[in-house]
Motif scaffolding. Structure first.
Motif, PDB file in Angstrom:
ATOM      1  N   CYS A 111       0.939  -1.381  -0.007  1.00  0.00           N
ATOM      2  CA  CYS A 111      -0.064   0.018  -0.031  1.00  0.00           C
ATOM      3  C   CYS A 111       0.933   1.262  -0.054  1.00  0.00           C
ATOM      4  O   CYS A 111       2.037   1.223   0.532  1.00  0.00           O
ATOM      5  CB  CYS A 111      -0.805  -0.072   1.328  1.00  0.00           C
ATOM      6  SG  CYS A 111      -1.887   1.248   1.589  1.00  0.00           S
ATOM      7  N   ALA A 112       0.475   2.152  -0.777  1.00  0.00           N
ATOM      8  CA  ALA A 112       1.186   3.248  -0.680  1.00  0.00           C
ATOM      9  C   ALA A 112       0.401   4.747  -0.591  1.00  0.00           C
ATOM     10  O   ALA A 112      -0.693   4.509  -1.079  1.00  0.00           O
ATOM     11  CB  ALA A 112       2.162   3.396  -1.926  1.00  0.00           C
ATOM     12  N   ALA A 113       0.969   5.887  -0.375  1.00  0.00           N
ATOM     13  CA  ALA A 113       0.133   7.036  -0.082  1.00  0.00           C
ATOM     14  C   ALA A 113       0.941   8.077  -0.358  1.00  0.00           C
ATOM     15  O   ALA A 113       2.227   8.235  -0.173  1.00  0.00           O
ATOM     16  CB  ALA A 113      -0.576   7.300   1.163  1.00  0.00           C
ATOM     17  N   SER A 114       0.355   9.218  -1.163  1.00  0.00           N
ATOM     18  CA  SER A 114       1.065  10.582  -1.170  1.00  0.00           C
ATOM     19  C   SER A 114       0.110  11.653  -1.078  1.00  0.00           C
ATOM     20  O   SER A 114      -1.022  11.692  -1.120  1.00  0.00           O
ATOM     21  CB  SER A 114       1.805  10.412  -2.370  1.00  0.00           C
ATOM     22  OG  SER A 114       0.823  10.415  -3.497  1.00  0.00           O
ATOM     23  N   GLU A 115       0.760  13.032  -0.894  1.00  0.00           N
ATOM     24  CA  GLU A 115       0.138  14.163  -1.013  1.00  0.00           C
ATOM     25  C   GLU A 115      -0.204  14.600  -2.186  1.00  0.00           C
ATOM     26  O   GLU A 115       0.587  14.570  -3.114  1.00  0.00           O
ATOM     27  CB  GLU A 115       0.495  15.087   0.022  1.00  0.00           C
ATOM     28  CG  GLU A 115       0.715  14.872   1.534  1.00  0.00           C
ATOM     29  CD  GLU A 115       1.592  15.573   2.317  1.00  0.00           C
ATOM     30  OE1 GLU A 115       1.322  16.955   2.193  1.00  0.00           O
ATOM     31  OE2 GLU A 115       2.260  15.340   3.389  1.00  0.00           O
ATOM     32  N   TYR A 116      -1.086  15.781  -2.603  1.00  0.00           N
ATOM     33  CA  TYR A 116      -1.205  16.298  -3.887  1.00  0.00           C
ATOM     34  C   TYR A 116       0.204  16.979  -4.243  1.00  0.00           C
ATOM     35  O   TYR A 116       0.619  17.783  -3.324  1.00  0.00           O
ATOM     36  CB  TYR A 116      -2.279  17.344  -3.701  1.00  0.00           C
ATOM     37  CG  TYR A 116      -2.629  18.232  -5.170  1.00  0.00           C
ATOM     38  CD1 TYR A 116      -2.152  19.425  -5.251  1.00  0.00           C
ATOM     39  CD2 TYR A 116      -3.246  17.422  -5.847  1.00  0.00           C
ATOM     40  CE1 TYR A 116      -2.323  19.881  -6.315  1.00  0.00           C
ATOM     41  CE2 TYR A 116      -3.474  18.213  -7.246  1.00  0.00           C
ATOM     42  CZ  TYR A 116      -3.079  19.472  -7.207  1.00  0.00           C
ATOM     43  OH  TYR A 116      -3.326  20.274  -8.360  1.00  0.00           O
ATOM     44  N   ASN A 117       0.531  16.858  -5.402  1.00  0.00           N
ATOM     45  CA  ASN A 117       1.779  17.480  -6.130  1.00  0.00           C
ATOM     46  C   ASN A 117       2.795  17.297  -5.173  1.00  0.00           C
ATOM     47  O   ASN A 117       3.796  18.188  -4.925  1.00  0.00           O
ATOM     48  CB  ASN A 117       1.462  18.846  -6.020  1.00  0.00           C
ATOM     49  CG  ASN A 117       2.487  19.675  -7.044  1.00  0.00           C
ATOM     50  OD1 ASN A 117       2.783  18.901  -8.030  1.00  0.00           O
ATOM     51  ND2 ASN A 117       2.379  21.057  -6.831  1.00  0.00           N
ATOM     52  N   ASN A 118       3.274  16.199  -4.770  1.00  0.00           N
ATOM     53  CA  ASN A 118       4.243  15.744  -3.820  1.00  0.00           C
ATOM     54  C   ASN A 118       4.628  14.320  -4.061  1.00  0.00           C
ATOM     55  O   ASN A 118       4.094  13.402  -4.022  1.00  0.00           O
ATOM     56  CB  ASN A 118       3.935  15.778  -2.263  1.00  0.00           C
ATOM     57  CG  ASN A 118       4.906  15.521  -1.362  1.00  0.00           C
ATOM     58  OD1 ASN A 118       6.142  15.086  -1.603  1.00  0.00           O
ATOM     59  ND2 ASN A 118       5.022  15.939  -0.155  1.00  0.00           N
TER      60      ASN A 118
END
Lengths: 112, 113
Positions: A90-97
């Motif tokens: 599973c992976a997660a990121s912030e907008y424009n990051n």
């Protein structure tokens, strides 16, 4: 500081049944979530993603559900096939990051 | 027709040596990354490059330095290797810096003796 957690290191299911892989996150700024699949001695391959404006995204046998209030997402595979046996990240990121955070992975074994 | 390739696949070396891992992508992507998968199997980002500019630099030792000769390549140089550097290193690339589905290379298993 593990911002993305996969608490089940392994999961075993019978062929044809549903596989449910879970993922929790702590950073409320995350708004884009991905699942990757990894076979031994290979790099992770992108499987499916979901943005925070949705609570479900489906692609064939794979469905990802997002519960923002619980900071929880899950990957459903139905019906499970032996070829699905792999490690799922599973992976997660912030907008424009570009800084993507990964969980430790769950090893799925689908038994014939 | 490999999208993201890394060489070598395995690297065994002595402590104190300097080594490089090469990465190439033929996807025309603008951003490339290096990840380290540690002994607990966590994938941690080390660097990313966008149009030859370093845009992420996690708290990795300065013995590690990324070098990007062009948009399709991001090589990882490691000086004065230590035992703790033993890990699998993955290169990746993505087109969209906003919602980035990253494509990974096969990984390089580095063993420092």
């Amino acid at each position: 500081d593990q911002q993305v957690k996969q608490n089940s290191p392994s999961l075993s299911v019978q062929e044809g049944r549903i596989s449910i892989l879970n993922c929790d996150y702590t950073n409320s700024m995350f708004d884009y979530f991905l699942w990757y699949k990894k076979y031994p001695a290979e790099g992770p391959t992108f499987l499916i993603s979901i943005s925070s404006i949705k609570d479900k995204n489906e692609d064939g046998r794979f469905t990802v559900f997002l519960n923002k209030s619980a900071k929880h997402l899950s990957l459903h595979i139905v019906p499970s096939q032996p070829g699905d046996s792999a490690v799922y990240f599973c992976a997660a990121s912030e907008y424009n990051n570009n800084d993507m955070r990964f969980g430790a992975g769950t090893r799925l074994t689908v038994k014939p | 027709d490999t999208a993201v390739s890394q060489t070598p696949k395995y690297l065994v070396t002595q402590m104190g040596n300097d080594k490089s891992i090469k990465c190439e992508q033929n996807l025309g992507h603008d951003t490339m990354y290096w990840y380290k998968q540690d002994s607990k199997k966590f994938l941690k980002i080390m660097f990313s490059y966008n149009n030859k500019e370093l845009i992420i630099n996690e708290t990795v030792p300065n013995r590690f330095s990324p070098k990007s000769p062009d948009k399709a390549h991001l090589n990882l140089h490691i000086n004065s290797l230590e035992l703790g550097d033993s890990a699998v290193y993955f290169c990746a690339s993505s087109q969209d810096p906003v919602y980035n589905e990253q494509f990974f290379g096969p990984g390089t298993r580095l063993t420092v003796l």
